[in-house]
Write a protein that holds these residues in place. Structure first.
Motif, PDB file in Angstrom:
ATOM      1  N   PHE A  79      -0.033   5.030  -1.306  1.00 36.23           N
ATOM      2  CA  PHE A  79      -0.477   6.235  -0.476  1.00 36.23           C
ATOM      3  C   PHE A  79       0.292   7.515  -0.482  1.00 36.23           C
ATOM      4  O   PHE A  79      -0.143   8.602  -0.320  1.00 36.23           O
ATOM      5  N   ILE A  89       0.643  -1.270  -0.037  1.00 38.29           N
ATOM      6  CA  ILE A  89      -0.180   0.119   0.155  1.00 38.29           C
ATOM      7  C   ILE A  89       0.889   1.219   0.004  1.00 38.29           C
ATOM      8  O   ILE A  89       0.403   2.255  -0.517  1.00 38.29           O
ATOM      9  N   GLY A  90       1.876   1.339   0.571  1.00 39.60           N
ATOM     10  CA  GLY A  90       2.681   2.625   0.868  1.00 39.60           C
ATOM     11  C   GLY A  90       2.820   3.633  -0.315  1.00 39.60           C
ATOM     12  O   GLY A  90       2.508   4.761  -0.219  1.00 39.60           O
ATOM     13  N   CYS A  91       3.437   3.020  -1.467  1.00 34.90           N
ATOM     14  CA  CYS A  91       3.695   3.709  -2.520  1.00 34.90           C
ATOM     15  C   CYS A  91       2.582   4.685  -3.125  1.00 34.90           C
ATOM     16  O   CYS A  91       2.585   5.419  -3.567  1.00 34.90           O
TER      17      CYS A  91
END
Lengths: 536, 455
Positions: free
Chosen positions: A79, A75-77
């Protein structure tokens, strides 16, 4: 030179050996000033650089408003690249009022997807995106684990296109590729060139038509530029990619001329379009009043139309007059101040010209992810050695399109235009626009920005959010040139005034006067002691 | 705004739209910034570090420093040992921290880098430390990353000598510097000496002095983390950020205490104070009791404007749970309570909390979901107030709902990180914001003849 040595002194032998090639203090002597660029950042130095994904998704394809850009990975990128770059986009009927800019789409991979492969989840994600949004175009941007676990996003894209009839492009822009965002720009450019540009047949209507390349509409810069061009009678066919769309990019090859703003991120498209469609490109700069006037005049010369040239002159006269009083007012406040600019790959050059309009000089400048030509100009390109990291990034070769290739002017005309000052199919680079003694830093890191603030003592440093607050805590003014601190536009005529206002505000805010508490300069006890002598 | 969001809710298993969580490494980086003279280090591509520093800097309006192993394709194939060794040397040379806290990324985890053994083989300067935590981005969320890094510090540094320090280990969880100050102030008022770990007071809100320092004056000192094994008790706030470290303290050092929710509002602050009271065996000072009384008074006075108002609360599990408690205390209906963090326990705990109020209205509680789902829900059944991170502003604008920002990240407002939402004082701050948002909306929409100056 002294300041350069003082800066490099902070380093141990090994780092010194590397960094000295990336830091140059301009001499303009018999030998040309050179710099090393586009090589690996040294681990642990706190480089300001981002990654390949940030260059591809974050910079180039993310702003395309009618494209459902799916981040394939954890999910990070997705986000971090959600609504964080200020690439403004308006709903418009031409793109069916589709606007994906405020959305973030991600396959949010979990441990099982990493272990067993994520293609199935990606296909499911695409099916759901089509079902909910009915996009005309889908782009898949890969993050680090994708290449490692062997998911084939190109194959998924092909299958999607075959099954749903929706244009789908897979980008293998894993974060670790290349040495900076620059690799991602290149990968994105290749994808746009290969799959989108040239696929449309909607002929532009205007007499003089251009594409605006490398304009991401941060803080509405692109809109100010379009406003000015329109007043001059020049129509913008497509913008790469701020407020841009899949719909318009398809027809980009039908415009007359490419205008390149951010050379670093988009020069590949400009050059490939020259080869494939015969389109010339001019390196423009709409940051700065003088620079904007110069760019408009170059466009006028290129089209060689007396009526257009006259109109451009009258627009320049009117626009400069409308901001004259404001600019003079700010110039009076800012004249003689000095600046440092540390940004991505073009703005550190562009903004020097706007600052000069305001009587300010840039005494240090640097890029995160530029190549040597961005510093030294296009002429250096044959001499740039390609290393393993660069070779890992795909180069695509294009041929003149048998049907769509169209030479705009014979070669002699182009040469004469160049002689006449039109910066055609080439870029002069940043260094020639700087003054002797100023510092140029490639792949600047946190320590260097901090130290340069202390050594060079500029009145203001223009950089990104990662440097902003440390700079201010050091008592130096700071403006973000990635996001404009939520202000803007800074381009064209109106933008110049907004920029001037913001710079003046950063230097003159009355809050600076409050930094030191009164008791810091006032002794606790005053009075006379028995001997009668007064002590402070 | 968000014009493409449909009212029709379809089951999704492939795509996450508008996430309500982010990845583990940023949590690890944040946790490490709460240790004195610590340099967080991201073992992966440099984009990770840049993204995390950016979001933390934007939330705190403070420089969030951290370094990266700057993986390229070569390191991704051959492993990141040499990058990490180079990085550690350069970090000590250039930035002179006392400790480097390494966390992994999806990249280094996928290729199977064994950071623990790299550290064992590493040359570390005398008196300096290098520790690590495993934070694969494809598991959990940033909250799990925060928890993993806390345990990393404890596992590497905390020792047990057998001589109790008489100090209580106080784990604040994922909070702002203002919260840290308030939590310490309450412990002090209760006469309980504490080691707060991590501690963001004076690291992520350092004062403007005209001279920038790489490391703020605050942060938990390394020796104090070292002595955690001899702590006399432990209070862990925030089940999801601090709960695992609480368990670790029990398991490893047999230190007991209380694992409590973030003390927001009255009941949850009461629990924090009762836990402190149990340790100090001292009565609650009149000043604190008066603070409590003032907050109850405020909530009571404003009941007319909050009672039965519906609210959607979203964000990280600890703060969302605790904000739900405060909203319930204000008589509000937590219509939707949402986190992106994939922890089913969040649903159970929050459900229990809501059930204890015996509401007639239905409330939906969901973990492991996204803001697109929340928006769709709101489109079907609207709410009076939205409470959560900055990313809620899109929904607030699209549906014209009053919006109060709380939690992480708040990217588009200033000042909140200096304030506390914890404790009774934090309750006053939050309640004021909520009441103000509701009343400002009422004033905005009301007809001229109904517009009143006196409430």
């Amino acid at each position: 030179m002294r300041e350069r040595e003082e800066l490099l002194d902070k380093y141990t032998a090994k780092v010194y050996k590397n960094r000295k090639q990336h830091i140059t203090q301009l001499e303009f002597g018999a030998e040309p000033d050179t710099i090393t660029a586009n090589t690996r950042a040294i681990p642990g130095t706190m480089t300001a650089r981002g990654c390949c994904y940030a260059g591809c998704k974050g910079v180039v394809v993310g702003p395309l408003k009618d494209v459902a850009v799916i981040t394939h990975g954890p999910i990070g990128c997705a986000f971090y690249s959600w609504g964080t770059r200020r690439n403004k986009a308006k709903n418009d009927p031409e793109s069916d009022n589709k606007n994906f800019v405020p959305y973030s789409l991600c396959t949010d991979m979990r441990p099982t997807d990493i272990v067993f492969g994520g293609e199935k989840k990606l296909e499911k994600a695409i099916e759901e995106v089509i079902d909910i949004f009915h996009p005309k175009c889908i782009m898949i941007c890969s993050t680090c684990p994708i290449g490692l676990i062997g998911d084939d996003v190109q194959a998924v894209a092909k299958r999607t296109e075959a099954q749903y009839g929706i244009k789908t492009i897979g980008f293998s822009c894993e974060g670790y590729k290349g040495v900076s965002q620059s690799a991602g720009h290149h990968i994105a450019n290749n994808g746009l060139m290969r799959y989108i540009i040239g696929t449309g047949d909607k002929k532009p209507v205007g007499k003089f038509t251009v594409n605006l390349l490398g304009e991401y509409n941060i803080g509405a810069d692109g809109w100010e530029e379009e406003r000015i061009l329109k007043r001059c009678g020049i129509d913008v066919v497509s913008v790469f990619t701020g407020d841009g769309s899949y719909e318009t990019l398809q027809n980009a090859h039908l415009a007359d001329l490419n205008l390149v703003m951010c050379h670093r991120s988009i020069n590949y498209v400009a050059e490939m379009m020259k080869t494939k469609y015969g389109m010339d490109w001019i390196k423009v700069n709409f940051i700065g009043v003088g620079a904007t006037c110069k760019s408009l005049r170059m466009i006028g010369k290129y089209f060689d139309d007396p009526e257009l040239i006259a109109r451009i002159e009258s627009v320049i006269a009117e626009e400069t007059e409308s901001i004259r009083e404001d600019m003079e007012n700010y110039k009076a406040k800012l004249k003689g101040k000095t600046a440092g600019i540390f940004v991505g790959g073009s703005r550190a050059h562009h903004y020097q010209l706007l600052l000069r309009d305001l009587g300010m000089e840039t005494i240090m400048a640097g890029y995160e992810f530029a190549h040597r030509d961005d510093y030294e100009g296009s002429a250096i390109r044959p001499f740039i050695k390609s290393d393993a990291d660069t070779k890992n990034i795909e180069e695509i070769t294009v041929e003149p399109d048998p049907e769509k290739y169209r030479t705009r002017y014979p070669e002699e005309m182009l040469v004469s235009l160049q002689k006449d000052g039109v910066e055609l199919d080439a870029y002069t680079g940043m260094i020639p626009d700087m003054i002797k003694g100023s510092m140029v830093v490639d792949d600047y890191n946190f320590l260097e920005v901090d130290q340069l603030g202390k050594i060079m003592k500029p009145d203001i440093i223009f950089s990104g959010i990662k440097d902003k607050y440390s700079t201010m805590k050091d008592g130096i003014g700071s403006r973000q040139l990635h996001s404009y601190d939520y202000s803007g536009p800074y381009s064209g005529f109106r933008g110049a005034v907004i920029f001037a206002r913001d710079v003046a505000m950063s230097i003159y805010t009355p809050t600076w006067r409050l930094v030191k508490a009164p008791w810091k300069n006032t002794p606790l006890l005053t009075g006379t002691i028995s001997g009668g002598e007064k002590h402070a | 705004m968000l014009d493409m969001t449909t009212k029709d809710i379809k089951e999704r298993s492939g795509i996450t739209i508008n996430p309500c969580k982010t990845c583990e490494p940023v949590g690890a980086m944040f946790c490490a910034l709460g240790v004195h003279k610590c340099m967080p280090h991201s073992h992966g591509s440099q984009g990770c570090s840049s993204y995390h520093r950016t979001v933390l800097t934007r939330h705190f309006k403070e420089p969030a420093i951290a370094t990266s192993s700057s993986f390229t394709e070569g390191a991704s194939v051959f492993g990141g040992r040499s990058n990490l060794n180079t990085a550690v040397k350069n970090i000590f040379d250039m930035y002179d921290p006392d400790i480097i806290a390494v966390h992994t990324t999806c990249l280094s985890e996928t290729i199977g880098d064994d950071v623990g053994s790299y550290i064992l083989d590493m040359e570390i300067p005398e008196g300096k430390y290098v520790i690590h935590a495993s934070t694969p981005s494809y598991e959990g969320s940033h909250i799990q990353g925060f928890s993993n890094m806390m345990m990393g510090f404890i596992n590497y540094l905390s020792k047990q000598t057998g001589t109790k320090t008489g100090i209580t280990a106080l784990f604040p969880g994922w909070v702002n510097p203002g919260d840290c100050r308030e939590l310490k102030a309450i412990a002090k008022a209760m006469e309980v000496p504490v080691t707060m770990f991590p501690d963001f007071d004076n690291t992520m809100d350092s004062p403007m002095t005209g001279h920038f320092e790489y490391y703020g004056a605050g942060g938990t000192p390394i020796p104090e983390i070292g002595r955690l094994g001899d702590a006399s008790s432990v209070i862990a706030l925030g089940k999801f950020a601090s709960g695992e470290s609480f368990d670790l303290m029990q398991k490893k050092f047999h230190i007991s205490g209380a694992s409590l929710p973030m003390p927001v509002g009255i009941a949850l602050t009461d629990r924090y104070i009762m836990a402190l009271r149990k340790i100090s065996k001292k009565e609650v000072p009149s000043g604190l009791e008066a603070e409590r009384g003032r907050l109850v008074d405020l909530l009571m006075d404003a009941t007319s404007y909050t009672y039965k108002k519906t609210v959607a609360i979203f964000g990280d599990p600890d703060i969302v749970y605790s904000l739900t408690s405060l909203c319930l205390e204000m008589g509000m209906i937590p219509r939707y309570v949402v986190t992106g963090t994939p922890k089913s326990e969040f649903e159970t705990l929050t459900r229990e909390l809501i059930d204890s109020y015996n509401l007639e209205e239905t409330c939906e509680v969901k973990a492991d979901t996204d803001l697109f789902w929340l928006h769709q829900k709101i489109k079907n059944d609207e709410v009076d107030l939205l409470l959560g991170s900055s990313y809620g502003k899109y929904i607030a604008k699209a549906e014209d709902i009053p919006f109060v920002r709380a939690g992480f990240p708040v990217l588009d407002r200033y000042g909140a990180t200096i304030q506390s939402v914890c404790g009774y004082k934090g309750g006053v701050y939050l309640a004021e914001k909520i009441i103000d948002a509701l009343l400002s909306r009422y004033d905005r929409d009301v007809a001229d003849e109904d517009f009143e100056c006196v409430l």
